[in-house]
Design an enzyme around this catalytic site. Sequence first.
Site, PDB file in Angstrom:
ATOM      1  N   ASP A 275      -2.894  -6.704  -6.822  1.00 43.38           N
ATOM      2  CA  ASP A 275      -4.072  -6.528  -5.971  1.00 43.38           C
ATOM      3  C   ASP A 275      -3.874  -7.407  -4.743  1.00 43.38           C
ATOM      4  O   ASP A 275      -4.022  -8.626  -4.809  1.00 43.38           O
ATOM      5  CB  ASP A 275      -5.336  -6.930  -6.735  1.00 43.38           C
ATOM      6  CG  ASP A 275      -6.607  -6.701  -5.929  1.00 43.38           C
ATOM      7  OD1 ASP A 275      -6.508  -6.461  -4.709  1.00 43.38           O
ATOM      8  OD2 ASP A 275      -7.696  -6.778  -6.525  1.00 43.38           O
TER       9      ASP A 275
ATOM     10  N   GLY B 131       1.560   4.532   3.732  1.00 43.35           N
ATOM     11  CA  GLY B 131       2.546   3.667   3.084  1.00 43.35           C
ATOM     12  C   GLY B 131       3.640   4.476   2.420  1.00 43.35           C
ATOM     13  O   GLY B 131       4.836   4.163   2.550  1.00 43.35           O
TER      14      GLY B 131
ATOM     15  N   GLY C  61      -0.541   7.953   1.010  1.00 43.56           N
ATOM     16  CA  GLY C  61      -0.896   7.900   2.423  1.00 43.56           C
ATOM     17  C   GLY C  61       0.230   7.452   3.330  1.00 43.56           C
ATOM     18  O   GLY C  61       1.400   7.778   3.122  1.00 43.56           O
TER      19      GLY C  61
ATOM     20  N   LYS D  14      -9.105  -5.640  12.044  1.00 43.13           N
ATOM     21  CA  LYS D  14      -8.024  -4.891  12.683  1.00 43.13           C
ATOM     22  C   LYS D  14      -7.722  -5.448  14.074  1.00 43.13           C
ATOM     23  O   LYS D  14      -6.567  -5.413  14.536  1.00 43.13           O
ATOM     24  CB  LYS D  14      -8.385  -3.409  12.745  1.00 43.13           C
ATOM     25  CG  LYS D  14      -8.375  -2.711  11.377  1.00 43.13           C
ATOM     26  CD  LYS D  14      -7.009  -2.805  10.726  1.00 43.13           C
ATOM     27  CE  LYS D  14      -6.939  -2.054   9.407  1.00 43.13           C
ATOM     28  NZ  LYS D  14      -5.592  -2.072   8.806  1.00 43.13           N
TER      29      LYS D  14
ATOM     30  N   GLY E 243       0.829  -1.201   0.000  1.00 43.52           N
ATOM     31  CA  GLY E 243       0.000   0.000   0.000  1.00 43.52           C
ATOM     32  C   GLY E 243       0.861   1.247   0.000  1.00 43.52           C
ATOM     33  O   GLY E 243       0.573   2.223   0.689  1.00 43.52           O
TER      34      GLY E 243
ATOM     35  N   SER F 237      -5.318  -0.425  13.777  1.00 41.06           N
ATOM     36  CA  SER F 237      -6.138   0.770  13.886  1.00 41.06           C
ATOM     37  C   SER F 237      -6.626   0.906  15.321  1.00 41.06           C
ATOM     38  O   SER F 237      -6.657  -0.075  16.088  1.00 41.06           O
ATOM     39  CB  SER F 237      -7.343   0.649  12.952  1.00 41.06           C
ATOM     40  OG  SER F 237      -8.326   1.630  13.222  1.00 41.06           O
TER      41      SER F 237
ATOM     42  N   TYR G 249     -14.432  -4.566   9.342  1.00 41.70           N
ATOM     43  CA  TYR G 249     -13.189  -3.780   9.399  1.00 41.70           C
ATOM     44  C   TYR G 249     -12.628  -3.797  10.814  1.00 41.70           C
ATOM     45  O   TYR G 249     -11.445  -4.093  11.026  1.00 41.70           O
ATOM     46  CB  TYR G 249     -13.448  -2.339   8.945  1.00 41.70           C
ATOM     47  CG  TYR G 249     -12.228  -1.460   9.108  1.00 41.70           C
ATOM     48  CD1 TYR G 249     -11.203  -1.490   8.163  1.00 41.70           C
ATOM     49  CD2 TYR G 249     -12.078  -0.621  10.214  1.00 41.70           C
ATOM     50  CE1 TYR G 249     -10.074  -0.704   8.316  1.00 41.70           C
ATOM     51  CE2 TYR G 249     -10.964   0.158  10.376  1.00 41.70           C
ATOM     52  CZ  TYR G 249      -9.958   0.115   9.426  1.00 41.70           C
ATOM     53  OH  TYR G 249      -8.835   0.882   9.594  1.00 41.70           O
TER      54      TYR G 249
END
Length: 257
Positions: free
Chosen positions: A55, A10, A8, A149, A4, A132, A145
């Site tokens: 991907d 990454g 951002g 996490k 990633g 997160s 999500y």
Amino acid sequence: MVTGAASGLGFELALLLARDGYDLILADIDADKLQQAKENLASQYASEIQLIVKDLSKNNVAEQIFEATHGKPIDVLINNAGFGIFGTFSNTDWQREMDMLNLHVMTTTHLTKLVLKGMLERGEGRILNMSSLAAFQPGPLMSLYYASKAYILSFSEAIANELKGTGVTVTCLCPGQTNTSFQQVVSNGAEASNNKIKFNIGCPKEVAKYGYEAMLKGKVVAVPGKINRFLSRLPRFLPRRTSTAIIRKIQEKNRDH
């Protein structure tokens, strides 16, 4: 290696690695942005940069990425790639959710396993897994999500314990809201700056720096920001049902554009 890495957190983490003299392997689904990231990095630092366009949400992609490194020793692995989905579980798209779970759980876990062997053989290495603030409690309206996490946090803490004394460390970075494209995707195209709750949105550079320094120190769990650290501890003191209800109220308000 940074997943990633096209934008951002990454990209900011890749910048810090390049600043410190690391050669880079950058993986992302977005070929154009990844190339732009490479050009940006190359204009500032002399690092050798390999790009892998994949991907990361698809089956067995970790093995494909690892094979594409052609046996290069990986001293630092940053599992950063991720995305979120907003909505009630009964109404959200299963294919999209399956991709997210594959990315957060399977790809992160498999890539860590593949890279870890070489680190242990060399007796050194650092792994940074992106979790997160969501990892610390259930999250209605982003249920999978939050759950994925939480998996990353639990997995990271467990293997960090297993790796004590080996020279290899695992750090789990748990940021709160950060002003990246992640917020735009979750918020149905709205910019993060337009979120209703915006008093605690982190700067990507600052969050990346905090996580990077925590990784270098071998810290196991890194939560940037005093407010986020307070929020991460709140579920210990509130009934779980209450903290879950609070998270739902926050999500409803924050994503109501």
